[in-house]
Design a protein around this motif. Structure first.
Motif, mmCIF file in Angstrom:
data_model
loop_
_atom_site.group_PDB
_atom_site.id
_atom_site.type_symbol
_atom_site.label_atom_id
_atom_site.label_comp_id
_atom_site.label_asym_id
_atom_site.label_seq_id
_atom_site.Cartn_x
_atom_site.Cartn_y
_atom_site.Cartn_z
ATOM 1 N N ASP A 265 0.822 -1.205 0.000
ATOM 2 C CA ASP A 265 0.000 0.000 0.000
ATOM 3 C C ASP A 265 0.857 1.256 0.000
ATOM 4 O O ASP A 265 0.647 2.183 -0.763
ATOM 5 N N SER A 266 1.825 1.248 0.878
ATOM 6 C CA SER A 266 2.639 2.456 1.053
ATOM 7 C C SER A 266 3.803 2.494 0.067
ATOM 8 O O SER A 266 4.431 3.526 -0.128
ATOM 9 N N GLY A 267 4.102 1.355 -0.534
ATOM 10 C CA GLY A 267 5.275 1.305 -1.384
ATOM 11 C C GLY A 267 6.556 1.227 -0.584
ATOM 12 O O GLY A 267 7.656 1.392 -1.119
ATOM 13 N N ALA A 268 6.419 0.970 0.700
ATOM 14 C CA ALA A 268 7.569 1.044 1.603
ATOM 15 C C ALA A 268 8.671 0.060 1.232
ATOM 16 O O ALA A 268 9.857 0.408 1.253
ATOM 17 N N VAL A 269 8.300 -1.145 0.894
ATOM 18 C CA VAL A 269 9.307 -2.154 0.595
ATOM 19 C C VAL A 269 10.154 -1.721 -0.598
ATOM 20 O O VAL A 269 11.378 -1.725 -0.551
ATOM 21 N N TRP A 270 9.484 -1.335 -1.641
ATOM 22 C CA TRP A 270 10.186 -0.934 -2.863
ATOM 23 C C TRP A 270 11.044 0.297 -2.615
ATOM 24 O O TRP A 270 12.201 0.376 -3.047
ATOM 25 N N ARG A 271 10.477 1.227 -1.910
ATOM 26 C CA ARG A 271 11.209 2.452 -1.619
ATOM 27 C C ARG A 271 12.465 2.140 -0.813
ATOM 28 O O ARG A 271 13.554 2.645 -1.103
ATOM 29 N N ALA A 272 12.314 1.290 0.181
ATOM 30 C CA ALA A 272 13.452 0.932 1.018
ATOM 31 C C ALA A 272 14.525 0.234 0.182
ATOM 32 O O ALA A 272 15.732 0.502 0.327
ATOM 33 N N LEU A 273 14.084 -0.616 -0.713
ATOM 34 C CA LEU A 273 15.041 -1.339 -1.542
ATOM 35 C C LEU A 273 15.824 -0.381 -2.425
ATOM 36 O O LEU A 273 17.058 -0.434 -2.505
ATOM 37 N N LEU A 274 15.106 0.525 -3.058
ATOM 38 C CA LEU A 274 15.782 1.480 -3.939
ATOM 39 C C LEU A 274 16.778 2.321 -3.151
ATOM 40 O O LEU A 274 17.906 2.565 -3.585
#
Lengths: 360, 360
Positions: A265-274
């Motif tokens: 929902d938050s995109g947190a995982v992807w953001r953290a990875l990037l």
DNA sequence: TCATTTAGGTAATGCGCATTAGTAAGGCCC
DNA sequence: GGGCCTTACTAATGCGCATTACCTAAATGA
């Protein structure tokens, strides 16, 4: 003049009775002529002409309320969401779904009634007024947390309902994205590129979309003969702290050549990875391939296109409408799983040769 | 059992008669209890309780069509758009309006019915089925091109309608943004900064929003005692080719110290201006101040904030609802013009000193 | 004691239309 | 000259609700 002194044109509008009087026929005939006459009653052409002429003269326009009352269905599809349907925060918007819903509803000849859980102003104390949707012929339900009890109540009463998104609730009809197949496709893409050690990052909960993705992930690996147990999946409840530059380096050192991350929902995982990759100075597909199992959050949509898949939100909305209409009109039930489009991006490539042993 | 063997819940829906049977009262009583009882018939509290209880048990919800037929109102507000309400192309989206419409409608105790003009499938030969909106108590009309004839027909019949956006059509009630005042405010801001030679770029048509902006522009200049005739306004039908780096330099050379540009559907004027400035190596507010009479297109929203004003779309939606409700319930008609918020950005500053003569 | 009021309801009706079950007039046939 | 079509139409009914005009029993007043 014994005509019972009724206003000839109430509210300025002509009724079938007025047309009938002018055309010297009965109201029934007018209804027959002007409404398709599906029952095949024989009416003289000349008479029909008179009726149509009279209707035109009076500017007759049917009253939809009366029509709908008379044939006991109103061609309305309710759309219920437990949050505001049009929230200000764009990322939680149902907009893309509505695009498809509206289009398909229009195509099928239905109008939309929007109910908002939040418009519960007069709904009284307990819960959103899901009941109001009964006004429509059937109802689409949006939103991640459906109040099972209320929905079940509707279903028990035979009220047609379709939920947008797979749900584990029994007896609740739904349409949803085929995350499993889409994820498997992404994995297959990586395997074809030569990756053998692929890692899935997912959130640490049991939400259906997450579970489906993991399922697809395992299926994809298995199909490629690459099945490796537990350590292929990394769960995190706190992406920001768990997914760091160090963590990434550790993974690579351990032989991982590709990482696929859930869309959340938050995109947190992807953001953290990037962020972690950036800090580690790693630029996919160099050294590491990465893929996103879904669409990036809006603020990250601008950059490089990531390999992954797109959730066909508007198609999903359309599918939901078709599913509902099938229940209403008794047609063929469509397939509940909607296909996600594979998205070939710039973040995946052949595995780096300097990990482990050379790739080819 | 002599109950005339009628289905107790036709189509799964309870009617007042069903509630009445369960509560052991007459249908009249049910109608009275559940429908506000405006006529002041005396009903025992205990009885009312029974009725309400029964209604809840059966999940009774009034049929809007029947309500409307019986007393010409059902607390539904129609929203009609001639294009899809949720188009795929985001720039034409009515979304921001709907945010306000939904919120205000909920606040006023109305639900929304969306009618889509594009659902012309069954609309037959003559135009979109605007007529369907008669199902609701009144109707909001979105979209730039309103089919005057049909709307007029509704209005003649006394059907309450409000158009979103000013319209020159006589007798069509509307709410709209006060472009003139907002533009005047922007001009005033520039004048206060010391600008004397201000140029307005507008599209070459006679759309009301454009005309209003020009009016405001002239008003603003006049109020500051800066009225200068014709050459203060530049019209273009083709911004990309007309607004070039050269053109900008020419303007500056001619003494222009500030440019204000219209917001257009496509954002073309503003985009062209920014591009031209970029190519000319001019960085506002250096050498030139620029202001945008509206909001930037989505793709340009990220950069520096431009001075100008924001169209309060959601407020406009809310105002439209209030206007409609006023017509329905007979309250005080609200002000049709909605104020636009001045937006102080980074693109305006004091005039450059090297043009003409020093500013102070 | 009878008239009147008050509380607490209900029966009947109609909104505008669609639908079903007729009716009426004529033609045809044996 | 009675039965039976066919053509062309209409009367009656009901959809679900709101409203109006009653109705009844008990309480109150004089």
């Amino acid at each position: 003049m014994s005509e019972k002194s009724r206003t000839p044109l109430r509210g300025g509008r002509a009724r079938q009775a007025d047309v009938a009087r002018l055309a010297q026929v009965s109201q029934t005939t007018v209804s027959l002529v002007l409404g398709g006459n599906r029952q095949g009653v024989v009416i003289n052409e000349a008479t029909q002409g008179r009726v149509r002429e009279a209707a035109k003269t009076l500017g007759y326009v049917p009253d939809p309320a009366a029509q709908r009352l008379a044939n006991s269905q109103n061609n309305l599809i309710g759309v219920f969401s437990f949050t505001a349907t049009f929230p200000t925060a764009v990322e939680h918007s149902y907009y893309p779904f509505l695009v498809g819903i509206e289009e398909e509803a229009a195509k099928q000849g239905y109008d939309l009634v929007l109910f908002t859980g939040s418009s519960a102003s007069r709904a009284g104390a307990r819960g959103p007024a899901l009941n109001r949707v009964r006004l429509a012929d059937g109802c689409l339900i949006l939103g991640r947390h459906l109040p099972a009890a209320q929905v079940r109540r509707l279903i028990e009463d035979g009220f047609p309902v379709v939920h947008l998104g797979r749900t584990a609730e029994p007896d609740v009809p739904w349409v949803g994205a085929d995350y499993a197949a889409a994820t498997a496709e992404v994995v297959q893409h990586l395997v074809e590129l030569g990756h053998r050690a692929i890692l899935l990052i997912r959130e640490d909960d049991e939400a259906l979309p997450s579970t489906d993705r993991e399922l697809g992930f395992r299926t994809g690996l298995a199909a490629a003969g690459q099945w490796r147990p537990a350590k292929a999946v990394f769960r995190t409840a706190s992406p920001e702290t768990d997914i760091t530059a160090d963590w990434v380096r550790t993974q690579i050192a351990a032989g991982v050549t590709a990482i696929v991350a859930e869309e959340t929902d938050s995109g947190a995982v992807w953001r953290a990875l990037l962020t972690a990759l950036d800090q580690a100075g790693i630029h996919p597909p160099h050294e590491l391939s990465i893929a996103l199992l879904g669409s990036p959050p809006a603020d990250l949509a601008g950059g490089r296109v990531a390999t992954g898949f797109d959730l066909p939100r508007s198609a999903l909305g359309a599918a939901a409408v078709r599913m509902l209409v099938a229940r209403l009109a008794g047609g063929q039930r469509p397939e509940p799983l909607v296909h996600c489009e594979f998205r070939l991006g710039a973040t995946t490539g052949v595995p780096a040769r300097d990990n482990n042993k050379p790739a080819r």
